[in-house]
Design a protein around this motif. Structure first.
Motif, PDB file in Angstrom:
ATOM      1  N   HIS A  78       0.872  -1.776  -0.062  1.00  0.00           N
ATOM      2  CA  HIS A  78       0.584  -0.009  -0.089  1.00  0.00           C
ATOM      3  C   HIS A  78       0.170   0.668  -0.270  1.00  0.00           C
ATOM      4  N   PRO A  79       1.618   1.300  -1.376  1.00  0.00           N
ATOM      5  CA  PRO A  79       2.301   2.856  -1.260  1.00  0.00           C
ATOM      6  C   PRO A  79       2.035   3.922  -1.022  1.00  0.00           C
ATOM      7  N   GLU A  80       0.298   4.340  -1.297  1.00  0.00           N
ATOM      8  CA  GLU A  80       0.319   5.497  -1.261  1.00  0.00           C
ATOM      9  C   GLU A  80      -0.206   5.709   0.489  1.00  0.00           C
ATOM     10  N   GLU A  81      -1.330   4.564   0.733  1.00  0.00           N
ATOM     11  CA  GLU A  81      -1.167   5.038   2.565  1.00  0.00           C
ATOM     12  C   GLU A  81      -0.142   4.793   2.738  1.00  0.00           C
ATOM     13  N   ALA A  82       1.306   4.260   2.967  1.00  0.00           N
ATOM     14  CA  ALA A  82       2.235   4.481   3.435  1.00  0.00           C
ATOM     15  C   ALA A  82       2.989   5.639   3.542  1.00  0.00           C
ATOM     16  N   TYR A  83       3.725   6.474   2.223  1.00  0.00           N
ATOM     17  CA  TYR A  83       3.720   8.187   2.102  1.00  0.00           C
ATOM     18  C   TYR A  83       2.572   8.083   3.008  1.00  0.00           C
ATOM     19  N   LEU A  84       1.436   8.395   2.896  1.00  0.00           N
ATOM     20  CA  LEU A  84       0.900   8.855   3.992  1.00  0.00           C
ATOM     21  C   LEU A  84       1.125   8.870   5.666  1.00  0.00           C
ATOM     22  N   LEU A  85       1.727   7.660   5.976  1.00  0.00           N
ATOM     23  CA  LEU A  85       2.105   7.271   7.113  1.00  0.00           C
ATOM     24  C   LEU A  85       2.957   8.168   7.426  1.00  0.00           C
ATOM     25  N   ALA A  86       4.039   8.536   6.463  1.00  0.00           N
ATOM     26  CA  ALA A  86       5.744   8.128   6.440  1.00  0.00           C
ATOM     27  C   ALA A  86       4.703   9.922   6.702  1.00  0.00           C
ATOM     28  N   LYS A  87       4.164  10.558   5.588  1.00  0.00           N
ATOM     29  CA  LYS A  87       4.252  12.363   5.679  1.00  0.00           C
ATOM     30  C   LYS A  87       3.724  12.539   7.228  1.00  0.00           C
ATOM     31  N   TRP A  88       2.493  11.881   8.132  1.00  0.00           N
ATOM     32  CA  TRP A  88       2.194  12.567   9.358  1.00  0.00           C
ATOM     33  C   TRP A  88       2.869  12.039  10.112  1.00  0.00           C
ATOM     34  N   MET A  89       4.120  11.183  10.208  1.00  0.00           N
ATOM     35  CA  MET A  89       5.113  11.054  11.108  1.00  0.00           C
ATOM     36  C   MET A  89       5.789  12.089  11.269  1.00  0.00           C
ATOM     37  N   THR A  90       6.450  12.730   9.645  1.00  0.00           N
ATOM     38  CA  THR A  90       7.521  13.632   9.752  1.00  0.00           C
ATOM     39  C   THR A  90       7.436  15.057   9.285  1.00  0.00           C
ATOM     40  N   PHE A  91       7.241  15.204   8.530  1.00  0.00           N
ATOM     41  CA  PHE A  91       7.166  16.625   7.677  1.00  0.00           C
ATOM     42  C   PHE A  91       5.974  17.154   7.695  1.00  0.00           C
ATOM     43  N   GLU A 136       1.710  19.011   7.399  1.00  0.00           N
ATOM     44  CA  GLU A 136       1.989  19.872   8.520  1.00  0.00           C
ATOM     45  C   GLU A 136       0.572  19.332   9.527  1.00  0.00           C
ATOM     46  N   GLU A 137      -0.665  18.794   9.192  1.00  0.00           N
ATOM     47  CA  GLU A 137      -1.793  17.982   9.870  1.00  0.00           C
ATOM     48  C   GLU A 137      -0.243  16.568  10.940  1.00  0.00           C
ATOM     49  N   GLY A 138       0.165  15.819  10.493  1.00  0.00           N
ATOM     50  CA  GLY A 138       0.639  15.677  11.464  1.00  0.00           C
ATOM     51  C   GLY A 138       1.663  16.427  12.226  1.00  0.00           C
ATOM     52  N   TRP A 139       2.119  17.645  11.739  1.00  0.00           N
ATOM     53  CA  TRP A 139       2.838  18.697  12.930  1.00  0.00           C
ATOM     54  C   TRP A 139       2.202  19.322  14.017  1.00  0.00           C
ATOM     55  N   GLU A 140       0.919  19.519  13.201  1.00  0.00           N
ATOM     56  CA  GLU A 140      -0.476  19.855  14.589  1.00  0.00           C
ATOM     57  C   GLU A 140      -1.065  19.428  15.343  1.00  0.00           C
ATOM     58  N   ALA A 141      -1.204  17.866  14.754  1.00  0.00           N
ATOM     59  CA  ALA A 141      -1.146  16.618  15.887  1.00  0.00           C
ATOM     60  C   ALA A 141       0.559  16.691  16.463  1.00  0.00           C
ATOM     61  N   LEU A 143       1.955  18.672  17.667  1.00  0.00           N
ATOM     62  CA  LEU A 143       2.367  20.461  19.349  1.00  0.00           C
ATOM     63  C   LEU A 143       1.079  20.055  19.658  1.00  0.00           C
ATOM     64  N   ASP A 144      -0.167  19.361  19.678  1.00  0.00           N
ATOM     65  CA  ASP A 144      -1.299  19.377  20.364  1.00  0.00           C
ATOM     66  C   ASP A 144      -0.640  18.481  21.736  1.00  0.00           C
ATOM     67  N   LEU A 145      -0.341  17.378  21.647  1.00  0.00           N
ATOM     68  CA  LEU A 145       0.638  16.041  22.005  1.00  0.00           C
ATOM     69  C   LEU A 145       1.383  16.710  22.896  1.00  0.00           C
ATOM     70  N   LEU A 146       2.405  18.154  22.238  1.00  0.00           N
ATOM     71  CA  LEU A 146       3.694  17.619  22.893  1.00  0.00           C
ATOM     72  C   LEU A 146       2.666  19.262  23.771  1.00  0.00           C
ATOM     73  N   GLU A 147       2.034  20.589  23.736  1.00  0.00           N
ATOM     74  CA  GLU A 147       1.264  21.532  24.463  1.00  0.00           C
ATOM     75  C   GLU A 147       0.711  20.712  25.373  1.00  0.00           C
ATOM     76  N   ALA A 148       0.155  18.995  25.694  1.00  0.00           N
ATOM     77  CA  ALA A 148      -1.194  18.737  26.368  1.00  0.00           C
ATOM     78  C   ALA A 148       0.479  18.031  27.529  1.00  0.00           C
ATOM     79  N   ASP A 149       2.401  17.763  27.229  1.00  0.00           N
ATOM     80  CA  ASP A 149       2.423  17.429  28.092  1.00  0.00           C
ATOM     81  C   ASP A 149       3.092  18.731  28.602  1.00  0.00           C
ATOM     82  N   PHE A 150       3.133  19.274  28.499  1.00  0.00           N
ATOM     83  CA  PHE A 150       3.949  20.769  28.841  1.00  0.00           C
ATOM     84  C   PHE A 150       2.754  20.982  29.979  1.00  0.00           C
ATOM     85  N   ASP A 151       1.388  21.180  29.725  1.00  0.00           N
ATOM     86  CA  ASP A 151       0.680  21.710  30.079  1.00  0.00           C
ATOM     87  C   ASP A 151       0.812  20.894  31.663  1.00  0.00           C
ATOM     88  N   GLU A 152       0.555  20.331  31.296  1.00  0.00           N
ATOM     89  CA  GLU A 152       0.919  18.496  32.509  1.00  0.00           C
ATOM     90  C   GLU A 152       1.482  18.871  33.425  1.00  0.00           C
TER      91      GLU A 152
END
Length: 490
Positions: free
Chosen positions: A348-361, A363-368, A370-379
């Motif tokens: 599944h190359p197209e879906e695998a690319y979407l996953l790689a993009k999400w975990m790396t460069f 924008e939507e992956g970075w927003e996700a 940062l949501d997690l990092l900010e929650a850890d920061f606040d905690e």
């Protein structure tokens, strides 16, 4: 997976990649189906799972298994990937410490068609987007960039009361080096800030409590020749690489290497190179000096930002992160890149690319992220704990993402100066340029008459001679491998 895995192995390991149906899973008008993918890197598995959970919310028809059986980090992790591939069990998406290694092992898929059609890749910084591409094929995507800069002990500088010395260095109103400092100022500051006196009778420090070592170097020696020339010439990259060849015989490289050798020869506390006798006689020199208040400056990567927290919490030491010194062409921040790849075995190359993009460069992956990092920061703040600083940064110009990134490094004195020039960053070559690690193996080979240790012994006056040999060897190795890498891959 493309390779056939025996049923017994599948039952034992539980990693089978199957799909139901053949329609485009991203087409909302098509039938719902489930795509199974797997992912592996050497990062925090708990955080990775949270990122995967967010990915599955975004793409409910894609389910991702986090592979934790690929052990180790860096080179060991890449070696274990090769072993997994030989068993037909390569993750669909994975990190690596060296892109050419996994290409030569046949582990990677050319994702150029997905990258080229992806609007997010238009925002990836030019110097970074050029990497991971060989003979027109993209075998890796950049994940993060780590900053290379100068970690400094703010307390040591405040107590030293250095003031500007014309012709040597400039000091700001707070007693710190100016942030637009030059290479020469950097060296002079290292010499001026040190406080290092040895008892000749037994090689012990005269005043251990107030000892100051000027500069901790980059993995044992200054990295001047890799970074200085790219600050003098906007047309060359890290280590004088211009996209075709290395230019070690250039005046800029020769000068930087002369300064490197001269500084590396010192054992007087200007750097962390000591005589064996002095090192053995003083335990305070046998530790990470910047963390424990002995080192005034340290050429360091941002993955060490945890040290800022540790130094403050355990010893009330205040550290900052100054930009790397600039040259005549300006500041082109040196950065260290990490990479991920899509498996050549994926179904599944197209879906695998979407996953790689999400975990790396992406924008939507970075927003996700940062949501997690900010929650850890606040905690952490709510629990009265100093939050950990963000230590890796986007490789693309997403203004909204960068606005949030700034908040996660708020409090690091000096880092803004680097961020202000991040679009001009020039990344290192270690993980993506074929033959580069082989060249450095040659440089450090005891059997090589032109090795690094011999150059140190010969002194700065020998640099021009060594430059010819190093340039020829680097270009021979790298150009030879670059011409053929990936050319026989479908």
């Amino acid at each position: 997976m493309k390779k056939i895995v025996s049923l017994l192995m599948v039952l034992i390991l539980g990693f089978v990649l199957v799909a139901c149906g053949g329609d485009d899973p991203l087409d909302p008008t098509g039938p719902v189906q489930t795509i199974q993918l797997s992912y592996a890197d050497w990062g925090d598995p708990e955080f990775n799972q949270k990122m995967i959970d967010a990915f599955e919310v975004k793409y409910p028809n894609i389910k991702v298994t986090l592979r934790t059986d690929i052990e180790g980090s860096g080179e060991a992790f890449t070696g274990n990937l090769i072993t997994a591939a030989q068993a037909g069990l390569l993750p669909d998406v994975f990190a690596t410490d060296n892109v050419p290694t996994i290409i030569n092992a046949g582990l990677t898929l050319d994702v150029a068609q997905y990258w080229d059609a992806d609007v997010d890749t238009d925002s990836v910084y030019d110097n970074i987007a050029l990497t991971g591409v060989y003979n027109g094929k993209r075998f890796a995507v950049p994940s993060f960039q780590f900053l290379k800069g100068i970690m400094i002990n703010l307390d040591i500088f405040e107590e030293a009361n250095l003031t500007t010395v014309d012709g040597k260095y400039r000091i700001d109103n707070d007693g710190y080096p100016v942030k637009d400092w030059t290479f020469e100022e950097f060296i002079e500051v290292a010499k001026a800030i040190k406080n290092f006196e040895i008892n000749p009778a037994d090689d012990t420090l005269v005043d251990p409590a107030n000892t100051v070592v000027g500069l901790d170097t980059w993995y044992g020696s200054p990295d001047f020749q890799q970074v200085w020339p790219m600050m003098e010439d906007e047309n060359v990259q890290y280590d004088t690489w211009d996209g075709t060849q290395f230019n070690y015989t250039s005046d800029d490289w020769v000068y930087a290497m002369e300064q490197k050798v001269e500084m590396h020869q010192l054992t007087n506390g200007t750097t962390t190179r000591f005589t064996t006798e002095v090192y053995d006689a003083n335990t305070i020199l046998q530790q990470y000096l910047i963390q424990f208040g002995v080192g005034a400056m340290d050429i360091e990567g941002s993955w060490q930002f945890w040290v800022l927290n540790e130094a403050k919490e355990t010893s009330d030491i205040n550290l900052g992160f100054w930009p790397y010194p600039s040259g005549d062409a300006g500041l082109f921040p040196p950065t260290i890149l990490d990479y991920q790849a899509v498996s050549s075995q994926t179904d599944h190359p197209e879906e695998a690319y979407l996953l790689a993009k999400w975990m790396t460069f992406g924008e939507e992956g970075w927003e996700a992220r940062l949501d997690l990092l900010e929650a850890d920061f606040d905690e952490a703040e709510a629990a009265g704990i100093t939050p950990m600083y963000l230590d890796r940064f986007p490789v693309a110009n997403y203004p909204g993402v960068w606005d949030r990134v700034y908040d996660l490094v708020d409090g690091i004195e000096g880092i803004d100066y680097t961020f202000n020039r991040i679009e001009y960053a020039k990344p290192d070559l270690d993980k993506w340029l074929p033959g580069y690690k082989d060249f450095w193996a040659w440089v450090n080979d005891p059997e090589n008459p032109y090795n690094w240790e011999n150059l140190v012994q010969a002194g700065p006056q020998a640099v021009e001679t060594y430059a010819v040999q190093w340039e020829n060897k680097a270009n021979e190795i790298v150009q030879g491998q670059l011409e053929t890498l990936g050319s026989d891959t479908e």
